[in-house]
Design a protein around this motif. Structure first.
Motif, PDB file in Angstrom:
ATOM      1  N   ARG A 155      10.893  -0.795  -7.866  1.00 31.52           N
ATOM      2  CA  ARG A 155      12.044  -0.083  -7.297  1.00 31.52           C
ATOM      3  C   ARG A 155      11.592   0.845  -6.174  1.00 31.52           C
ATOM      4  O   ARG A 155      12.184   0.862  -5.091  1.00 31.52           O
ATOM      5  CB  ARG A 155      12.759   0.734  -8.384  1.00 31.52           C
ATOM      6  CG  ARG A 155      13.567  -0.093  -9.371  1.00 31.52           C
ATOM      7  CD  ARG A 155      13.912   0.717 -10.623  1.00 31.52           C
ATOM      8  NE  ARG A 155      14.679   1.923 -10.335  1.00 31.52           N
ATOM      9  CZ  ARG A 155      15.997   1.987 -10.238  1.00 31.52           C
ATOM     10  NH1 ARG A 155      16.717   0.895 -10.405  1.00 31.52           N
ATOM     11  NH2 ARG A 155      16.609   3.129 -10.001  1.00 31.52           N
ATOM     12  N   GLY A 156      10.535   1.623  -6.453  1.00 30.58           N
ATOM     13  CA  GLY A 156      10.034   2.553  -5.439  1.00 30.58           C
ATOM     14  C   GLY A 156       9.522   1.843  -4.206  1.00 30.58           C
ATOM     15  O   GLY A 156       9.742   2.306  -3.068  1.00 30.58           O
ATOM     16  N   THR A 157       8.853   0.698  -4.396  1.00 30.63           N
ATOM     17  CA  THR A 157       8.328  -0.048  -3.252  1.00 30.63           C
ATOM     18  C   THR A 157       9.451  -0.584  -2.384  1.00 30.63           C
ATOM     19  O   THR A 157       9.417  -0.484  -1.142  1.00 30.63           O
ATOM     20  CB  THR A 157       7.445  -1.210  -3.743  1.00 30.63           C
ATOM     21  OG1 THR A 157       6.341  -0.675  -4.476  1.00 30.63           O
ATOM     22  CG2 THR A 157       6.924  -2.027  -2.564  1.00 30.63           C
ATOM     23  N   LEU A 158      10.471  -1.152  -2.998  1.00 30.84           N
ATOM     24  CA  LEU A 158      11.604  -1.674  -2.243  1.00 30.84           C
ATOM     25  C   LEU A 158      12.348  -0.548  -1.513  1.00 30.84           C
ATOM     26  O   LEU A 158      12.766  -0.712  -0.359  1.00 30.84           O
ATOM     27  CB  LEU A 158      12.560  -2.417  -3.172  1.00 30.84           C
ATOM     28  CG  LEU A 158      12.062  -3.756  -3.720  1.00 30.84           C
ATOM     29  CD1 LEU A 158      13.029  -4.301  -4.776  1.00 30.84           C
ATOM     30  CD2 LEU A 158      11.890  -4.772  -2.593  1.00 30.84           C
ATOM     31  N   ALA A 159      12.516   0.581  -2.194  1.00 35.59           N
ATOM     32  CA  ALA A 159      13.198   1.723  -1.567  1.00 35.59           C
ATOM     33  C   ALA A 159      12.395   2.241  -0.380  1.00 35.59           C
ATOM     34  O   ALA A 159      12.962   2.577   0.672  1.00 35.59           O
ATOM     35  CB  ALA A 159      13.414   2.830  -2.598  1.00 35.59           C
ATOM     36  N   LEU A 160      11.074   2.303  -0.534  1.00 35.53           N
ATOM     37  CA  LEU A 160      10.224   2.788   0.554  1.00 35.53           C
ATOM     38  C   LEU A 160      10.301   1.849   1.753  1.00 35.53           C
ATOM     39  O   LEU A 160      10.371   2.298   2.905  1.00 35.53           O
ATOM     40  CB  LEU A 160       8.791   2.919   0.058  1.00 35.53           C
ATOM     41  CG  LEU A 160       7.784   3.546   1.034  1.00 35.53           C
ATOM     42  CD1 LEU A 160       8.181   4.974   1.364  1.00 35.53           C
ATOM     43  CD2 LEU A 160       6.380   3.510   0.439  1.00 35.53           C
ATOM     44  N   SER A 193       5.282   7.039  -1.126  1.00 35.46           N
ATOM     45  CA  SER A 193       6.056   6.603  -2.276  1.00 35.46           C
ATOM     46  C   SER A 193       7.504   7.014  -2.038  1.00 35.46           C
ATOM     47  O   SER A 193       7.857   7.499  -0.961  1.00 35.46           O
ATOM     48  CB  SER A 193       5.509   7.234  -3.560  1.00 35.46           C
ATOM     49  OG  SER A 193       6.225   6.795  -4.693  1.00 35.46           O
ATOM     50  N   ALA A 194       8.343   6.795  -3.044  1.00 28.15           N
ATOM     51  CA  ALA A 194       9.761   7.164  -2.924  1.00 28.15           C
ATOM     52  C   ALA A 194      10.262   7.681  -4.255  1.00 28.15           C
ATOM     53  O   ALA A 194       9.801   7.261  -5.318  1.00 28.15           O
ATOM     54  CB  ALA A 194      10.590   5.967  -2.462  1.00 28.15           C
ATOM     55  N   ARG A 195      11.197   8.609  -4.212  1.00 28.67           N
ATOM     56  CA  ARG A 195      11.823   9.137  -5.420  1.00 28.67           C
ATOM     57  C   ARG A 195      13.323   9.201  -5.189  1.00 28.67           C
ATOM     58  O   ARG A 195      13.786   9.249  -4.034  1.00 28.67           O
ATOM     59  CB  ARG A 195      11.261  10.512  -5.789  1.00 28.67           C
ATOM     60  CG  ARG A 195      11.410  11.558  -4.719  1.00 28.67           C
ATOM     61  CD  ARG A 195      10.471  12.738  -4.952  1.00 28.67           C
ATOM     62  NE  ARG A 195      10.623  13.756  -3.930  1.00 28.67           N
ATOM     63  CZ  ARG A 195      11.294  14.890  -4.079  1.00 28.67           C
ATOM     64  NH1 ARG A 195      11.876  15.156  -5.252  1.00 28.67           N
ATOM     65  NH2 ARG A 195      11.393  15.762  -3.119  1.00 28.67           N
TER      66      ARG A 195
END
Length: 608
Positions: free
Chosen positions: A412-417, A509-511
């Motif tokens: 999820r974080g990789t796709l969001a980033l 990363s992404a949050r």
């Protein structure tokens, strides 16, 4: 029925741009025994302060700014003799200095204090600790090319300084130069390990500084000899504070907890994006940094100046460069792949319209100017822009959140980033915030068209692909003014707003946050040039209002907008607005440059 009637005081001019605050100061001055002339000057000076000036010139070339009066010699003499006016050597509500500049007391006090402290730091520093070429070679891997000559100069000359200024445009390697400067300061410093503190004027700038330091350290790690690596590890990259947090600002008392009596413990203080620092904040910073510590100011002196009063980095750089000083270095060589944009930015910095048009003509697809004279032409350009924006991969469907499955969370974080990075490829930058050519209205128009293209109901506020800009610092969530988030949905339709962050080991990363938990925010498909400071995008469209009389237009505004682009820049403006921008450099009124260049003003009393 009330018998009171409210009438305008004869001293209050009806056709002025004064704000309620300015008129209140006029009335206060009259109520405390000031003459009508001084009361009007007080209102004009308050208005000028709101426009960024630290003083109101009453004579000379700059007199008459903002529509203020130009005084005769007799009127100047009357102002000097007014009981509410001082020459700066004694406390008074207002100051009229020897150069016929009229000040609010606090601005004069800040200006004199900053000039004194900057001079003291420069005089206390020494060039005797300049590093030898062999040591500099170690930090640059033996590279002595012309492209790194200025960087080598900064690293060699920073030793022994109490103040050092590093300026340069985007892509000139300021962060890697700072890292090498910090390595050199540790090498030349005392036997004990020095304490280093880094910060920036805004939360977003501080966050970007941390990311840049982490990336820069990783890039240097492989090329440094083993002996330097422990020093590299000591350079902080876990947190950079805003200057207000660094100085322990207390908003209830409007005071800083860190000051001369309670200074910062750091031996080296680095402040990035110093062009955003206003006069009062620089005074607070200088008072809090110990006299024996080293203060490094980093920034682009050609960018927009601070929102509040003063143009301190611009003034400091101008004076130091005029002196040919060795405690300042300007980085000129750009390491960006698209050198065509370097010529564009250089022409804007120089205010050379012919050079700018030639640079754009030779830039090919990397720089284009489209004449936009009215709303119809703007809508035409925007339709093409929106079409490209809508085709960006900024609406991936994320896998559903499953507690305990770390691999799903990582995906999820990789796709969001990836989506956030895609969003950063294109950004519309507006000179104005309000009105038809402003960021707010254009963001709404862009969102309407994107909703139509994506099949999103017109009345839906949150939807996959919506970009938002945080407008207020929120330390609890660690979201800061200027952070850009992207709303994404998972396979079940649940919405989260994702922001880029950095892991403890320096990896991007992404949050995410639920939309309802975000601090104050607005749309981010169009933002102001002011909000873009410190950011970079692959492709930028810079929109100027078509009216050449617009007060927002300036050379620094145009340069800041255009220099955000890494690969491609589009300039949407009328020819007249472009010419006005190039020929109108920001020159804020004040006396800091004069005080730095030629000390000798009356010393003021300390007013607590």
């Amino acid at each position: 029925m009330s018998a009171y009637r409210f009438q305008r005081n004869p001293a209050e001019l009806a056709d002025t741009p004064w704000r309620p605050l300015d008129r209140a100061l006029l009335r206060w001055t009259l109520a405390h025994g000031g003459s009508p002339l001084v009361a009007r000057l007080a209102a004009w000076t308050s208005f000028a302060d709101g426009e960024g000036d630290t003083a109101l010139p009453l004579a000379g070339e700059q007199a008459g700014r903002h529509g203020a009066p130009v005084l005769s010699p007799d009127e100047l003499a009357a102002v000097r003799s007014d009981p509410l006016v001082s020459d700066g050597s004694a406390p008074a509500p207002f100051v009229l200095d020897a150069h016929d500049r009229f000040y609010l007391w606090r601005n004069h006090a800040d200006e004199v204090a900053v000039a004194q402290q900057l001079r003291a730091r420069r005089e206390a520093g020494s060039s005797a600790m300049a590093a030898d070429e062999g040591t500099v070679d170690e930090l640059f891997g033996g590279v002595r090319s012309k492209s790194v000559a200025r960087q080598r100069q900064a690293v060699a000359q920073v030793g022994g300084r109490r103040l050092f200024v590093l300026t340069g445009g985007p892509g000139t390697g300021k962060t890697t130069t700072v890292l090498r400067m910090l390595l050199m300061l540790q090498h030349l410093g005392p036997d004990r390990v020095p304490t280093i503190q880094v910060g920036a004027p805004t939360g977003k700038a501080a966050q970007r500084l941390v990311q840049s330091l982490r990336q820069g350290k990783q890039a240097l790690q492989a090329s440094l000899p083993d002996a330097w690596r422990p020093r590299l590890e000591r350079i902080p990259d876990s947190e950079a504070l805003t200057l207000h947090r660094m100085l322990a600002y207390d908003p209830r008392r409007n005071r800083f907890g860190r000051n001369a009596a309670h200074p910062l413990a750091a031996d080296i203080v680095v402040v990035d994006e110093a062009s955003m620092i206003d006069l009062a904040l620089l005074r607070a910073l200088l008072e809090a940094v110990r006299p024996e510590a080293t203060l490094v100011l980093v920034g682009d002196a050609d960018q927009l100046t601070s929102v509040a009063a003063g143009s301190v980095l611009m003034d400091v750089v101008a004076v130091m460069e005029a002196e040919g000083a060795s405690d300042i270095v300007r980085l000129e060589h750009s390491f960006r792949a698209q050198q065509q944009l370097v010529a564009v930015n250089r022409a804007v910095r120089a205010g050379d319209a012919a050079a700018l048009r030639e640079a754009v003509a030779h830039a090919g697809e990397h720089a284009r100017w489209m004449q936009v004279d009215d709303a119809t032409q703007l809508r035409h350009e925007l339709l093409g822009w929106i079409g490209e924006l809508g085709r960006l991969p900024i609406r991936p469907v994320l896998p559903p959140h499953l507690a305990g499955l770390e691999e799903v969370g990582a995906e999820r974080g990789t796709l969001a980033l990836q989506a956030l990075h895609a969003l950063a490829r294109r950004q519309l930058l507006c000179a104005l915030r309000e009105e038809g050519f402003g960021a707010l209205a254009l963001n709404d128009w862009i969102e309407q068209r994107l909703k139509q293209a994506w099949g999103v109901p017109e009345d839906r506020a949150w939807y996959p692909g919506r970009a938002v800009l945080i407008t207020r610092n929120d330390y609890a969530t660690r979201l800061y003014n200027g952070d850009v988030g992207l709303c994404l949905a998972d396979a079940g339709g649940a919405l989260r707003v994702w922001f880029e962050t950095t892991t403890a080991d320096g990896q991007p990363s992404a949050r995410s946050f639920a939309p309802g938990t975000l601090p104050a925010h607005e749309g981010a498909f169009a933002i102001t040039i002011h909000k873009s400071q410190g950011s970079e995008y692959e492709e930028v469209a810079v929109l100027l209002p078509p009216d050449p009389q617009s007060r927002i237009l300036s050379r620094q505004l145009l340069y800041t907008g255009l220099s955000r682009a890494r690969k491609t820049v589009l300039l949407w403006s009328s020819g007249a607005a472009l010419d006005t921008s190039l020929t109108r450099p920001v020159r804020r009124a004040g006396g800091l440059a004069d005080r730095l260049a030629s000390p000798g003003e009356p010393q003021q009393l300390t007013l607590l």
